[in-house]
Design a protein around this motif. Structure first.
Motif, PDB file in Angstrom:
ATOM      1  N   GLU A 122     -11.934  -1.513 -31.961  1.00 58.77           N
ATOM      2  CA  GLU A 122     -12.896  -3.038 -32.625  1.00 58.77           C
ATOM      3  C   GLU A 122     -13.126  -4.103 -31.483  1.00 58.77           C
ATOM      4  O   GLU A 122     -13.646  -5.195 -31.546  1.00 58.77           O
ATOM      5  CB  GLU A 122     -12.028  -3.750 -33.810  1.00 58.77           C
ATOM      6  N   LEU A 123     -12.025  -4.747 -30.419  1.00 54.43           N
ATOM      7  CA  LEU A 123     -12.008  -5.614 -29.867  1.00 54.43           C
ATOM      8  C   LEU A 123     -13.200  -5.415 -29.091  1.00 54.43           C
ATOM      9  O   LEU A 123     -13.460  -6.780 -28.634  1.00 54.43           O
ATOM     10  CB  LEU A 123     -10.789  -5.804 -28.958  1.00 54.43           C
ATOM     11  N   PHE A 124     -13.838  -4.390 -27.723  1.00 53.48           N
ATOM     12  CA  PHE A 124     -14.326  -4.401 -27.560  1.00 53.48           C
ATOM     13  C   PHE A 124     -15.836  -4.212 -28.409  1.00 53.48           C
ATOM     14  O   PHE A 124     -17.565  -4.229 -27.868  1.00 53.48           O
ATOM     15  CB  PHE A 124     -14.034  -3.692 -25.660  1.00 53.48           C
ATOM     16  N   LEU A 125     -15.701  -3.116 -29.370  1.00 53.94           N
ATOM     17  CA  LEU A 125     -16.688  -2.181 -30.089  1.00 53.94           C
ATOM     18  C   LEU A 125     -17.622  -3.737 -30.827  1.00 53.94           C
ATOM     19  O   LEU A 125     -18.674  -3.663 -30.656  1.00 53.94           O
ATOM     20  CB  LEU A 125     -17.281  -1.265 -30.511  1.00 53.94           C
ATOM     21  N   PHE A 171      -4.438   9.656 -21.659  1.00 53.92           N
ATOM     22  CA  PHE A 171      -5.049  10.529 -23.055  1.00 53.92           C
ATOM     23  C   PHE A 171      -5.307   8.620 -23.652  1.00 53.92           C
ATOM     24  O   PHE A 171      -6.196   8.297 -24.027  1.00 53.92           O
ATOM     25  CB  PHE A 171      -3.652  10.283 -23.790  1.00 53.92           C
ATOM     26  N   TYR A 172      -4.705   7.943 -23.294  1.00 45.95           N
ATOM     27  CA  TYR A 172      -5.386   6.466 -24.505  1.00 45.95           C
ATOM     28  C   TYR A 172      -6.217   5.505 -23.093  1.00 45.95           C
ATOM     29  O   TYR A 172      -6.866   5.680 -23.495  1.00 45.95           O
ATOM     30  CB  TYR A 172      -4.165   4.952 -23.968  1.00 45.95           C
ATOM     31  N   TYR A 173      -5.998   5.447 -21.466  1.00 43.45           N
ATOM     32  CA  TYR A 173      -7.155   4.982 -20.916  1.00 43.45           C
ATOM     33  C   TYR A 173      -8.124   6.318 -21.759  1.00 43.45           C
ATOM     34  O   TYR A 173      -9.665   5.313 -21.734  1.00 43.45           O
ATOM     35  CB  TYR A 173      -6.872   5.545 -19.924  1.00 43.45           C
ATOM     36  N   THR A 174      -8.159   7.300 -21.222  1.00 38.55           N
ATOM     37  CA  THR A 174      -9.724   8.252 -21.540  1.00 38.55           C
ATOM     38  C   THR A 174     -10.040   8.011 -23.076  1.00 38.55           C
ATOM     39  O   THR A 174     -11.504   7.881 -22.929  1.00 38.55           O
ATOM     40  CB  THR A 174      -9.187   9.733 -21.416  1.00 38.55           C
ATOM     41  N   THR A 175      -9.347   7.812 -23.797  1.00 38.92           N
ATOM     42  CA  THR A 175     -10.060   6.865 -24.956  1.00 38.92           C
ATOM     43  C   THR A 175     -10.830   6.112 -25.190  1.00 38.92           C
ATOM     44  O   THR A 175     -12.473   6.014 -25.251  1.00 38.92           O
ATOM     45  CB  THR A 175      -8.523   7.532 -25.727  1.00 38.92           C
ATOM     46  N   PHE A 176     -10.152   4.752 -24.340  1.00 44.26           N
ATOM     47  CA  PHE A 176     -10.890   3.503 -24.652  1.00 44.26           C
ATOM     48  C   PHE A 176     -11.767   3.601 -23.469  1.00 44.26           C
ATOM     49  O   PHE A 176     -12.935   2.800 -23.632  1.00 44.26           O
ATOM     50  CB  PHE A 176      -9.671   2.525 -24.683  1.00 44.26           C
ATOM     51  N   GLN A 177     -11.971   4.485 -22.902  1.00 45.47           N
ATOM     52  CA  GLN A 177     -13.203   4.596 -21.668  1.00 45.47           C
ATOM     53  C   GLN A 177     -13.459   5.323 -21.811  1.00 45.47           C
ATOM     54  O   GLN A 177     -15.020   4.910 -21.465  1.00 45.47           O
ATOM     55  CB  GLN A 177     -12.449   5.525 -20.240  1.00 45.47           C
ATOM     56  N   SER A 178     -13.698   6.454 -23.112  1.00 49.15           N
ATOM     57  CA  SER A 178     -14.426   6.874 -23.609  1.00 49.15           C
ATOM     58  C   SER A 178     -15.560   6.027 -24.260  1.00 49.15           C
ATOM     59  O   SER A 178     -16.867   6.011 -24.753  1.00 49.15           O
ATOM     60  CB  SER A 178     -14.381   7.772 -24.027  1.00 49.15           C
ATOM     61  N   PHE A 179     -14.927   5.445 -25.224  1.00 49.03           N
ATOM     62  CA  PHE A 179     -15.161   4.528 -26.499  1.00 49.03           C
ATOM     63  C   PHE A 179     -16.269   3.267 -25.858  1.00 49.03           C
ATOM     64  O   PHE A 179     -17.275   3.394 -26.229  1.00 49.03           O
ATOM     65  CB  PHE A 179     -14.053   3.951 -27.210  1.00 49.03           C
ATOM     66  N   HIS A 180     -15.825   2.811 -24.711  1.00 47.60           N
ATOM     67  CA  HIS A 180     -16.704   1.900 -23.571  1.00 47.60           C
ATOM     68  C   HIS A 180     -18.159   3.011 -23.294  1.00 47.60           C
ATOM     69  O   HIS A 180     -18.114   2.335 -23.310  1.00 47.60           O
ATOM     70  CB  HIS A 180     -15.230   1.481 -22.652  1.00 47.60           C
TER      71      HIS A 180
END
Length: 277
Positions: free
Chosen positions: A159-162, A82-91
């Motif tokens: 926010e760290l990478f956005l 869940f977390y990996y998919t979330t931040f992969q999509s944000f990226h």
């Protein structure tokens, strides 16, 4: 690439640099190398274009995390996935995500607020489903608090990478948030968000889809697609909506055939909910 997709891609570049309000239709058409007439054949207004962009991102994001949560997987990997998919999509969609984070609230009209509200409720529903699968009765009185903590992790760590453009190890980030979430789930004792409070702030989704609406969405996908395994799968799924006859395992396989197609992710999400898969 269709003209509509070209406009969305080029407009996104301008919105990322200038924001919604500062970007005019004339600037968008100049950036695309098309006339205003061509723009208005695809979108009635700039607001309609912005709604289309929000739909495009949020539908893909919501359907991706819904799939992760509802597919049959080892419970130990569910939270990580869940977390990996979330931040992969944000990226992957970082330009658009940045716009949503930076854009002032007054830039959004009532329709845009409604869109974002509805998608937010859909995401909360997915997170609650995950919590119930992972922890069951252990957090029955704390599930809403845990849900808001998970949403907080999603927003804050993005926010760290956005915003700060830091290089991020997605695997380590997901592992770290799994540990933090489990610590909260296993050690929280005081509930702040009660069922009564949720009822006060929770509103039903105004965009729930009827069977006829879902059939129309599927038929539109079929019309827009060239001959392919995805199109054949959509035809069979449309038939299943109208006259159920297939074994659930076959329906699940057909949904797998379409869920990776960028124009079918939302359709797959709606169909999974309709079929209860």
């Amino acid at each position: 690439m269709t003209k509509k997709q070209l406009i969305m891609d080029k407009a996104l570049e301008l919105f990322a640099k200038q924001g919604f309000e500062a970007t005019s239709v004339q600037q968008i058409t100049d950036h695309c190398g098309i006339s205003k007439g061509a723009f208005y054949l695809s979108f009635k207004s700039k607001d309609e274009l912005i709604v289309a962009l929000i739909d495009h991102f949020m539908r893909q994001f919501t359907s991706d995390i819904d799939y992760v949560v509802n597919k049959e997987v080892n419970g130990e990997s569910l939270l990580y996935d869940f977390y990996y998919t979330t931040f992969q999509s944000f990226h992957k969609h970082s330009d658009f995500t940045k716009i949503l984070m930076k854009e002032p609230a007054h830039s959004f009209n009532e329709e845009l607020f409604l869109k974002l509200h509805n998608y937010n409720k859909a995401i909360e529903k997915v997170i609650l489903t995950m919590i119930e699968r992972l922890y069951g009765d252990q957090v029955i009185y704390l599930k809403y608090d845990l849900m808001f903590c998970i949403k907080g992790f999603m927003n804050t760590y993005s926010e760290l990478f956005l915003l700060y453009k830091l290089p991020i190890d997605l695997e380590l980030l997901a592992q770290s948030l799994v540990e933090k979430t489990n610590l909260l789930a296993n050690n929280m004792t005081i509930s702040f968000i009660s069922d009564e409070l949720i009822q006060m702030i929770d509103q039903p989704l105004d965009e729930e889809h009827s069977l006829d609406q879902i059939v129309n969405i599927v038929e539109k996908n079929i019309e827009d697609m060239e001959d392919s395994i995805e199109k054949e799968s959509l035809i069979l799924l449309r038939q299943e909506l109208l006259e159920p006859a297939l074994h659930p395992a076959i329906v699940k396989g057909l949904l797998e055939n379409i869920r990776h197609h960028p124009h079918c992710k939302w359709t797959a999400y709606l169909l999974r909910n309709q079929f209860g898969i």
